[in-house]
Design a protein around this motif. Structure first.
Motif, PDB file in Angstrom:
ATOM      1  N   GLU A   1      45.164  32.967 -15.259  1.00  0.00           N
ATOM      2  CA  GLU A   1      45.649  33.252 -13.810  1.00  0.00           C
ATOM      3  C   GLU A   1      47.210  33.475 -13.987  1.00  0.00           C
ATOM      4  O   GLU A   1      47.813  34.272 -13.273  1.00  0.00           O
ATOM      5  CB  GLU A   1      45.193  32.422 -12.750  1.00  0.00           C
ATOM      6  CG  GLU A   1      43.847  32.537 -12.473  1.00  0.00           C
ATOM      7  CD  GLU A   1      43.531  31.362 -11.298  1.00  0.00           C
ATOM      8  OE1 GLU A   1      44.413  31.117 -10.471  1.00  0.00           O
ATOM      9  OE2 GLU A   1      42.332  31.165 -11.114  1.00  0.00           O
ATOM     10  N   ALA A   2      47.783  32.438 -14.653  1.00  0.00           N
ATOM     11  CA  ALA A   2      49.134  32.525 -14.588  1.00  0.00           C
ATOM     12  C   ALA A   2      49.908  33.453 -15.933  1.00  0.00           C
ATOM     13  O   ALA A   2      51.147  33.517 -15.985  1.00  0.00           O
ATOM     14  CB  ALA A   2      49.899  31.049 -14.846  1.00  0.00           C
TER      15      ALA A   2
ATOM     16  N   THR B   1      40.924  22.735 -21.457  1.00  0.00           N
ATOM     17  CA  THR B   1      40.908  22.046 -20.138  1.00  0.00           C
ATOM     18  C   THR B   1      41.494  22.810 -19.030  1.00  0.00           C
ATOM     19  O   THR B   1      41.181  22.705 -17.978  1.00  0.00           O
ATOM     20  CB  THR B   1      41.629  20.864 -20.196  1.00  0.00           C
ATOM     21  OG1 THR B   1      43.026  20.790 -20.508  1.00  0.00           O
ATOM     22  CG2 THR B   1      41.013  19.799 -21.137  1.00  0.00           C
ATOM     23  N   ARG B   2      42.411  24.070 -19.491  1.00  0.00           N
ATOM     24  CA  ARG B   2      43.181  24.652 -18.311  1.00  0.00           C
ATOM     25  C   ARG B   2      43.178  26.059 -18.630  1.00  0.00           C
ATOM     26  O   ARG B   2      43.848  26.908 -18.156  1.00  0.00           O
ATOM     27  CB  ARG B   2      44.739  24.137 -18.416  1.00  0.00           C
ATOM     28  CG  ARG B   2      44.905  22.839 -18.202  1.00  0.00           C
ATOM     29  CD  ARG B   2      44.941  22.473 -16.816  1.00  0.00           C
ATOM     30  NE  ARG B   2      45.278  21.395 -16.627  1.00  0.00           N
ATOM     31  CZ  ARG B   2      45.009  20.377 -15.696  1.00  0.00           C
ATOM     32  NH1 ARG B   2      44.166  20.765 -14.967  1.00  0.00           N
ATOM     33  NH2 ARG B   2      45.580  19.071 -15.428  1.00  0.00           N
TER      34      ARG B   2
ATOM     35  N   ASP C   1      41.358  28.700 -17.367  1.00  0.00           N
ATOM     36  CA  ASP C   1      41.311  29.551 -16.080  1.00  0.00           C
ATOM     37  C   ASP C   1      42.677  29.453 -15.633  1.00  0.00           C
ATOM     38  O   ASP C   1      43.248  30.697 -14.982  1.00  0.00           O
ATOM     39  CB  ASP C   1      40.281  29.026 -15.424  1.00  0.00           C
ATOM     40  CG  ASP C   1      38.855  29.092 -15.696  1.00  0.00           C
ATOM     41  OD1 ASP C   1      38.566  29.992 -16.349  1.00  0.00           O
ATOM     42  OD2 ASP C   1      38.133  28.276 -15.323  1.00  0.00           O
ATOM     43  N   GLU C   2      43.294  28.357 -15.534  1.00  0.00           N
ATOM     44  CA  GLU C   2      44.779  28.386 -14.591  1.00  0.00           C
ATOM     45  C   GLU C   2      45.643  29.177 -15.733  1.00  0.00           C
ATOM     46  O   GLU C   2      46.496  29.824 -15.274  1.00  0.00           O
ATOM     47  CB  GLU C   2      45.324  26.793 -14.550  1.00  0.00           C
ATOM     48  CG  GLU C   2      44.474  26.232 -13.709  1.00  0.00           C
ATOM     49  CD  GLU C   2      44.696  24.679 -13.809  1.00  0.00           C
ATOM     50  OE1 GLU C   2      45.906  24.222 -13.779  1.00  0.00           O
ATOM     51  OE2 GLU C   2      43.713  23.611 -13.522  1.00  0.00           O
ATOM     52  N   LEU C   3      45.444  28.993 -16.937  1.00  0.00           N
ATOM     53  CA  LEU C   3      46.448  29.826 -17.814  1.00  0.00           C
ATOM     54  C   LEU C   3      46.356  31.106 -17.900  1.00  0.00           C
ATOM     55  O   LEU C   3      47.393  31.885 -17.874  1.00  0.00           O
ATOM     56  CB  LEU C   3      46.222  29.301 -19.341  1.00  0.00           C
ATOM     57  CG  LEU C   3      46.718  27.638 -19.632  1.00  0.00           C
ATOM     58  CD1 LEU C   3      46.241  27.009 -20.961  1.00  0.00           C
ATOM     59  CD2 LEU C   3      48.306  27.638 -19.356  1.00  0.00           C
TER      60      LEU C   3
END
Length: 183
Positions: free
Chosen positions: A134-135, A127-128, A130-132
Motif C-alpha cells: 500500500e505504501a 509480516t508487513r 500488505d502495508e508495504l
C-alpha cells in the motif's frame, strides 16, 4: 630442535579432539540447514529482478514456511560460527597460517551478520507485505534484501578464500593432493 611434522600429520589425519569433531558436525549441520532453508522452505523465492506482484504473492502466501525458514537462520548462524571457530583454531595453530585463520573467522562473523540482515528483511516482507504494498515500499525492501544477499555472497567468498589460504600455508586442514582439484 625436534621435528614435529610427522606427529602433526598423524594428528591432522585423525581430525583432532572432541572440539574439532563438534566443529565438523556443526559444519555439516550448517550445510544441511541452509539446504532445508533455501532449497525446501524458500523454494520458489522470487529472483532479484522479479516483478513486484510476484514478490507480493510469494511473501503474502508463504507466511508459515517463510517464518520457519527465518527462525532456522538463528540456528544456522550458531552452526556456522561453531564450524568457523573450529576451522580458525586449527588454521591458527600453524604460525604461517595464523592471520588467514583469524581473517576467515572474522569473515564468518560478517557472513552471519549478512545472513541476519537478509533474514530480517524477509521477516519484514512476510509480516508487513500488505502495508508495504500500500505504501509502495516493497521494491525498496526487496532491493535492500538483494544488497544484503550480495553481502552474504561476498562474505562466503572471503571465508572460503581465507580458510583455503590458511590450509595451503601449511595448516594441514585438507590433504595436500586436493590442491590439484583447485586447478
Amino acid at each position: 630442535m625436534t621435528d614435529h611434522s610427522e606427529a602433526r600429520v598423524i594428528e591432522g589425519a585423525g581430525g583432532g579432539g572432541p572440539l574439532a569433531r563438534l566443529a565438523g558436525i556443526a559444519g555439516l549441520a550448517f550445510v544441511a540447514g541452509v539446504v532445508v532453508q533455501n532449497g525446501v522452505l524458500l523454494a520458489g523465492n522470487p529472483m532479484p529482478d522479479a516483478p513486484l506482484d510476484e514478490i507480493v504473492d510469494f511473501y503474502g502466501s508463504g507466511g508459515g514456511r517463510i517464518g520457519v525458514a527465518v527462525g532456522l537462520v538463528a540456528l544456522n548462524i550458531l552452526f556456522l560460527l561453531c564450524f568457523a571457530s573450529g576451522v580458525a583454531e586449527r588454521i591458527s595453530s600453524h604460525p604461517r597460517a595464523r592471520i588467514a585463520g583469524r581473517a576467515g573467522f572474522g569473515a564468518a562473523v560478517l557472513l552471519g551478520g549478512a545472513f541476519l540482515t537478509t533474514t530480517a528483511l524477509q521477516a519484514v516482507l512476510t509480516t508487513r507485505i500488505d502495508e508495504l504494498a500500500e505504501a509502495g515500499l516493497v521494491q525498496v525492501i526487496w532491493d535492500l534484501h538483494g544488497a544484503a544477499f550480495t553481502m552474504s555472497a561476498t562474505g562466503l567468498s572471503a571465508v572460503l578464500l581465507f580458510f583455503a589460504t590458511g590450509s595451503l600455508l601449511g595448516a594441514d586442514l585438507v590433504p595436500r593432493w586436493t590442491a590439484v582439484l583447485a586447478l
